[in-house]
Design an enzyme around this catalytic site. Sequence first.
Site, PDB file in Angstrom:
ATOM      1  CB  CYS A 148       0.056   2.537   2.046  1.00 23.84           C
ATOM      2  SG  CYS A 148       1.149   1.442   1.114  1.00 23.84           S
TER       3      CYS A 148
ATOM      4  N   GLY B 142       2.438   8.015   0.078  1.00 20.39           N
ATOM      5  CA  GLY B 142       2.697   7.113  -1.041  1.00 20.39           C
ATOM      6  C   GLY B 142       2.465   7.803  -2.361  1.00 20.39           C
TER       7      GLY B 142
ATOM      8  CG  ASN C 204      -0.043   2.121   6.359  1.00 27.37           C
ATOM      9  OD1 ASN C 204       1.034   1.941   5.808  1.00 27.37           O
ATOM     10  ND2 ASN C 204      -0.190   2.915   7.413  1.00 27.37           N
ATOM     11  N   GLY C 205       0.995  -1.216   5.830  1.00 25.13           N
ATOM     12  CA  GLY C 205       1.821  -2.012   6.725  1.00 25.13           C
ATOM     13  C   GLY C 205       2.544  -3.108   5.981  1.00 25.13           C
TER      14      GLY C 205
ATOM     15  CE1 TYR D 299      11.218  12.085   5.125  1.00 25.39           C
ATOM     16  CE2 TYR D 299       9.864  10.128   4.804  1.00 25.39           C
ATOM     17  CZ  TYR D 299      10.595  11.171   4.276  1.00 25.39           C
ATOM     18  OH  TYR D 299      10.694  11.315   2.923  1.00 25.39           O
TER      19      TYR D 299
END
Length: 502
Positions: free
Chosen positions: A2, A28, A101-102, A257
Amino acid sequence: MCGVVGIVSKRPVNQALYDALTVMQHRGQDAAGIVTWSHEGLHKRRGNGLVRDVFRHRHMLELDGNVGLGHVRYPTAGGSTSSEAQPFYVNSPYGICLAHNGNLTNHDELTDLLIREDRRHLSTSSDSEVLLNVFAHELQLRANGRPTAEQVFGAVESVHRRCRGGYAVVLMIVGFGIVAFRDPNGIRPLVLGQREHEDGTDYMVASESVALDVLQFERMRDLHPGETVCIENSGTLRSHAFDGEVRHTPCIFEYVYFARPDSILDKISVYKARLRMGEELAGKIVRDFPDHDIDVVIPIPDTSRTSALQVAYHLGVKYREGFIKNRYIDRTFIMPGQEERAKSVRRKLNAIDLEFQNKNVLLVDDSIVRGTTSRQIIKLAREAGARKVYFASAAPPVRCPNVYGIDMPAASELIANGRNVEEVQELIGADRLIYQDLHGLIRSVRHDNSGITEFDTSCFSGEYVTGDVTDEYLDELEKRRNDSAKQAREEKHKGVKSAVGM
């Protein structure tokens, strides 16, 4: 994965939050949300879809205030329903909003404790809501009048001791300001910036430095592992170092990526890291394939372009753009369902036949995860007239699930899991397959910051830096998050929506 952002400004932040989310859309595409605060109260908008689709002009006008946070999401824990779009909110104590995020690896244990001992209600299956309620409970224990930075720091200390996994968090406490913190391993990125203008100083935290760049914020630094930063509504900034054990192990897949090439994470340029990945990969090709007959190197757009350019240069062969990408198609790695990912490749990429006809082609990609996309792209290259199709990955074989916030959870869906290189080569239909070495990848990334001695490489090595990931945990995770389980949840959600509509 995210993207999160939080801003404390002397001016309205709605447009700045929107712009930051737009530039982090790659992190996201499932859902987006913004919440702001003014003296009239909280103003929020969230929903499924891209940023441009969730926020219309009328919504932006309603997002009043000089303090706010935003989130773009794709689901790893939980599902893809709009009820799990962030930021999340709890009204006690003070009123707290969270963007995360995570992924928490002890989600089930925490859920049980929150309900049974902390007497807190959870309305979703998201670990982000769990994290929010852990923080809210710890702050409630310390609440005494108006919240203070010391109370916040103490609450986050307890969060670090109770929560395990990877997390970068931005919170907004009503009437207080923005709070940002990073897990003690620094697995997920979080960057701090400032902007000076005639009205004063604005502060911003975001998942990637590119979000700061687009808003003309000066990049100050990355948050340290376990560190908490408080930015009060007045503009006062304070930070606090975690007094427990820290071990800086950022996720290496960010550089492979996820992150944009123009971002700098933990003092490391993503662009330069990918250049060096190409150099290392070229060296591997020369060692393993010294008598190669490669005529041209062609990247799989977009992430692998930087590495592919270096591969071509060091091999002394031509570099060509052989695929044209439709930029209005979602990233196939993020798409739910193997069938949908396979269908989308032809909608996303079209081959330029002239670059393939009667040539021995080396296709370079950033990584091979499920193998679906690689197989389809190799087929496209052959249909375009390639004589031979070689395939190179700038990352090592992805053999294990990532449990810290990247949606590659089911080992059975990873093409390299339990297979050697020759078996993967046959499955994707390549004439030859070359993978980057793990030590070469690590060397490529850490070049700019010798202070980082190790990374989270769990998806390649199977070594989980938090030390709490067991075989039983991975087995349970696979049951919950494989494509079949996700499809079943989506069908259930559709059924519920249909029943409500009736």
